[in-house]
Enzyme design. Structure first.
Site, mmCIF file in Angstrom:
data_model
loop_
_atom_site.group_PDB
_atom_site.id
_atom_site.type_symbol
_atom_site.label_atom_id
_atom_site.label_comp_id
_atom_site.label_asym_id
_atom_site.label_seq_id
_atom_site.Cartn_x
_atom_site.Cartn_y
_atom_site.Cartn_z
ATOM 1 N N HIS A 268 0.877 -1.192 0.000
ATOM 2 C CA HIS A 268 0.000 0.000 0.000
ATOM 3 C C HIS A 268 0.907 1.231 0.000
ATOM 4 C CE1 HIS A 268 -3.483 2.376 0.568
ATOM 5 N NE2 HIS A 268 -3.819 2.082 1.807
ATOM 6 N N HIS A 307 -2.221 -2.339 -9.958
ATOM 7 C CA HIS A 307 -3.201 -1.748 -9.057
ATOM 8 C C HIS A 307 -4.455 -2.600 -9.067
ATOM 9 C CE1 HIS A 307 -5.726 1.217 -7.078
ATOM 10 N NE2 HIS A 307 -4.598 1.773 -6.684
ATOM 11 N N ASP A 363 2.832 5.428 -6.960
ATOM 12 C CA ASP A 363 4.079 5.348 -6.197
ATOM 13 C C ASP A 363 5.322 5.248 -7.065
ATOM 14 O OD1 ASP A 363 2.980 5.451 -3.621
ATOM 15 O OD2 ASP A 363 2.260 3.408 -3.854
HETATM 16 N N1 CMC Z 1 5.128 -6.920 -10.265
HETATM 17 C C1 CMC Z 1 5.078 -8.166 -10.812
HETATM 18 N N2 CMC Z 1 3.947 -8.884 -10.924
HETATM 19 C C2 CMC Z 1 2.841 -8.340 -10.457
HETATM 20 C C3 CMC Z 1 2.818 -7.050 -9.879
HETATM 21 C C4 CMC Z 1 4.025 -6.339 -9.790
HETATM 22 N N3 CMC Z 1 4.076 -5.124 -9.264
HETATM 23 N N4 CMC Z 1 1.552 -6.755 -9.489
HETATM 24 C C5 CMC Z 1 0.815 -7.806 -9.827
HETATM 25 N N5 CMC Z 1 1.582 -8.765 -10.407
HETATM 26 C C6 CMC Z 1 1.124 -10.045 -10.967
HETATM 27 C C7 CMC Z 1 0.741 -11.027 -9.858
HETATM 28 O O1 CMC Z 1 1.858 -11.814 -9.494
HETATM 29 C C8 CMC Z 1 -0.333 -11.822 -10.542
HETATM 30 O O2 CMC Z 1 0.293 -12.715 -11.450
HETATM 31 P P1 CMC Z 1 -0.342 -14.181 -11.728
HETATM 32 O O3 CMC Z 1 -1.691 -13.906 -12.333
HETATM 33 O O4 CMC Z 1 0.620 -14.833 -12.633
HETATM 34 O O5 CMC Z 1 -0.451 -14.833 -10.381
HETATM 35 C C9 CMC Z 1 -1.076 -10.785 -11.384
HETATM 36 O O6 CMC Z 1 -0.086 -9.772 -11.677
HETATM 37 C C10 CMC Z 1 -2.275 -10.164 -10.684
HETATM 38 O O7 CMC Z 1 -1.813 -9.572 -9.484
HETATM 39 P P2 CMC Z 1 -2.609 -9.551 -8.128
HETATM 40 O O8 CMC Z 1 -1.621 -9.602 -7.009
HETATM 41 O O9 CMC Z 1 -3.694 -10.588 -8.158
HETATM 42 O O10 CMC Z 1 -3.295 -8.128 -8.193
HETATM 43 P P3 CMC Z 1 -3.945 -7.380 -6.985
HETATM 44 O O11 CMC Z 1 -5.021 -6.522 -7.542
HETATM 45 O O12 CMC Z 1 -4.302 -8.310 -5.891
HETATM 46 O O13 CMC Z 1 -2.726 -6.488 -6.419
HETATM 47 C C11 CMC Z 1 -1.228 -4.736 -6.025
HETATM 48 C C12 CMC Z 1 -2.580 -5.137 -6.625
HETATM 49 C C13 CMC Z 1 -1.095 -3.207 -6.101
HETATM 50 C C14 CMC Z 1 -1.164 -5.150 -4.559
HETATM 51 C C15 CMC Z 1 -0.100 -5.417 -6.840
HETATM 52 O O14 CMC Z 1 -0.150 -5.019 -8.191
HETATM 53 C C16 CMC Z 1 1.266 -5.151 -6.245
HETATM 54 O O15 CMC Z 1 1.696 -5.847 -5.328
HETATM 55 N N6 CMC Z 1 2.021 -4.102 -6.789
HETATM 56 C C17 CMC Z 1 3.304 -3.755 -6.241
HETATM 57 C C18 CMC Z 1 3.115 -2.908 -4.979
HETATM 58 C C19 CMC Z 1 2.664 -1.494 -5.295
HETATM 59 O O16 CMC Z 1 3.197 -0.819 -6.176
HETATM 60 N N7 CMC Z 1 1.645 -1.045 -4.555
HETATM 61 C C20 CMC Z 1 1.121 0.324 -4.666
HETATM 62 C C21 CMC Z 1 -0.308 0.333 -5.085
HETATM 63 S S1 CMC Z 1 -0.875 1.969 -5.545
HETATM 64 C C22 CMC Z 1 -0.816 2.880 -4.094
HETATM 65 C C23 CMC Z 1 -1.646 2.382 -2.975
HETATM 66 O O17 CMC Z 1 -2.768 1.913 -3.167
HETATM 67 O O18 CMC Z 1 -1.171 2.469 -1.852
#
Ligand code: CMC
Length: 429
Positions: A268, A307, A363
């Site tokens: 987050h 996201h 971010d």
């Molecule tokens: N790098 C590599 N792979 C990723 C990333 C990433 N940053 N984000 C998602 N994926 C992959 C994930 O491994 C999954 O792959 P697979 O389908 O093969 O298992 C797929 O993409 C879908 O991801 P998810 O984790 O199911 O997506 P989510 O909606 O649950 O997660 C998230 C959203 C923001 C937590 C995630 O994209 C993430 O961890 N990003 C990196 C951390 C980050 O930058 N967070 C800031 C978010 S914006 C500011 C805020 O809200 O605070």
């Protein structure tokens, strides 16, 4: 023309149910009438991480993740970033409308006179280790404020509530700046109420022996724009924490402490800190392909990408990228920008990221700006928490005024052992 209902057949019993569809949603409680027999509890909806569950009706922030739209109270984020300032945006979030000139003057005055914190707060801040993470300090000190304002627990008294909202918006920068100065071993700097909200924050962070601190107008405005962009983001993890904890009717300082704690995590608000650590680790543009390969092999995340809601682009990221160039004209170009730009270029052309709809989020570039402005990485999530306070208090207030809300209490699917009898320790194993 079809009806606004959903017809469900329970194949266990053959019974058919007609469920109303309102505002594009069905009420989960409608499923409870679907039972196999009279003793059955009724059907539950299973939705870990609330990926398809609306927990509230809200009139604050509107996001269309496919189209990259973000609006506060209907106003596009691009217009607010260009024409508003953080305090005016905070008023909009809290009150629902932009202020008139006199309402703004009164709001600004009321926030400004609450920037000081009780001297005792300083004393217990001094008890933290010299290298304490400022976010840990912020979680604890904002919770501690509830002990200075015991009347804050009168959450259904509208006047008290508004006073605490103003105090929270006003005091977060002071707590944040004191945490920063503590980590540097520098004396705390008291608020300068002649300065703007962001100008005063820069004063409390950076003033040394000069009689009067004069913030650089470009950096002051850049910080203010970053604050507008971070002010709210509907039902994100920390807003959900604020609502869930606030639903127990605890005072707002305790609920905000929970929200700050939620924001601290690297998935987050801690992501901007993680981005900077990642860029520093990559070190040179030549190392990017190897890094991307490791991410694709599941060895880590490309922080600042992806996201839950935005699946096309994050409108905040586009504004921040532009803002970075203005800041660098004052501070000099941050060499990490070249790594970030190349990383973004390569990732946006890569099938792994395209297929999963992973784009730069808010971010990705904000950390580079913060670093250029002289902030250590540990301060990045703190700089997120300051403006998000306006969003948290708005979400909290809306929750309290919503007669449909009760104490937040999700259900579970119990998958543990069935009833069994206690075994004496001598007979175990
Ligand atoms: N790098 C590599 N792979 C990723 C990333 C990433 N940053 N984000 C998602 N994926 C992959 C994930 O491994 C999954 O792959 P697979 O389908 O093969 O298992 C797929 O993409 C879908 O991801 P998810 O984790 O199911 O997506 P989510 O909606 O649950 O997660 C998230 C959203 C923001 C937590 C995630 O994209 C993430 O961890 N990003 C990196 C951390 C980050 O930058 N967070 C800031 C978010 S914006 C500011 C805020 O809200 O605070």
């Amino acid at each position: 023309m079809g009806k606004d209902t959903l017809t469900v057949t329970d194949n266990r019993t053959g019974q058919e149910f007609e469920i109303p569809i309102e505002e594009g949603a069905v009420r989960a409680m409608e499923f409870r009438q679907m039972k196999v027999d009279a003793d059955d509890f009724g059907l539950l909806a299973y939705d870990p991480a609330f990926t398809n569950t609306a927990a509230c009706r809200s009139a604050i922030t509107d996001i269309d993740g496919e189209k990259g739209i973000l609006r506060y109270r209907g106003y596009p984020i691009e217009q607010l970033a260009e024409k508003s300032n953080y305090l005016e945006t905070a008023y909009l979030l809290v009150h629902g409308e932009l202020p008139t000139r006199s309402q703004y003057v009164e709001w600004e005055h009321d926030i400004t006179i609450h920037t000081f914190i009780h001297e005792n707060t300083k004393k217990f801040m001094e008890g933290f280790q010299h290298d304490a993470h400022p976010m840990g300090m912020l979680v604890s000190t904002v919770a501690a404020l509830s002990t200075f304002y015991p009347e804050a627990k009168e959450i259904f008294d509208e006047d008290v509530r508004l006073l605490e909202i103003k105090r929270l918006i006003a005091k977060m920068p002071t707590l944040a700046a004191f945490a920063f100065r503590h980590s540097l071993g520098k004396p705390y700097v008291y608020p300068d109420n002649d300065l703007s909200f962001s100008g005063n924050l820069l004063n409390m962070l950076y003033k040394m022996s000069e009689a009067k601190y004069n913030p650089d107008p470009v950096l002051e405005r850049a910080l203010d724009v970053l604050f507008i962009l971070h002010a709210d983001h509907e039902q994100n993890c920390s807003a959900n924490a604020m609502r869930a904890v606030g639903s127990s009717h605890v005072d707002p300082y305790s609920a905000i402490a929970a929200a700050v704690a939620a924001l601290y995590g690297p998935l987050h608000g801690g992501a901007n800190e993680a981005v900077l650590r990642m860029l520093a680790e990559i070190d040179t543009v030549e190392n990017i392909p190897g890094f991307i390969k490791r991410v694709k092999e599941g060895e880590g995340l490309l922080f600042g990408f992806g996201h839950r809601i935005y699946k096309n682009f994050d409108p905040r990221a586009s504004i921040i990228k532009e803002l970075a160039h203005q800041v660098f004209e004052v501070t000099g170009r941050n060499p990490l920008l070249d790594i970030a730009l190349e990383l973004e270029r390569i990732a946006l052309e890569d099938e792994y990221f395209i297929q999963r709809k992973l784009y730069p989020n808010v971010d990705f570039y904000s950390g580079i700006i913060y670093q250029s402005m002289g902030f250590p990485v540990t301060m990045f999530p703190v700089l997120f928490a300051i403006p998000r306070t306006a969003g948290w208090v708005s979400q909290w207030q809306e929750m309290l005024e919503d007669s449909a809300q009760k104490i937040a209490r999700p259900r579970q699917l119990y998958v543990g052992a069935a009833k069994r009898d206690f075994v004496a320790v001598s007979k175990r194993g």
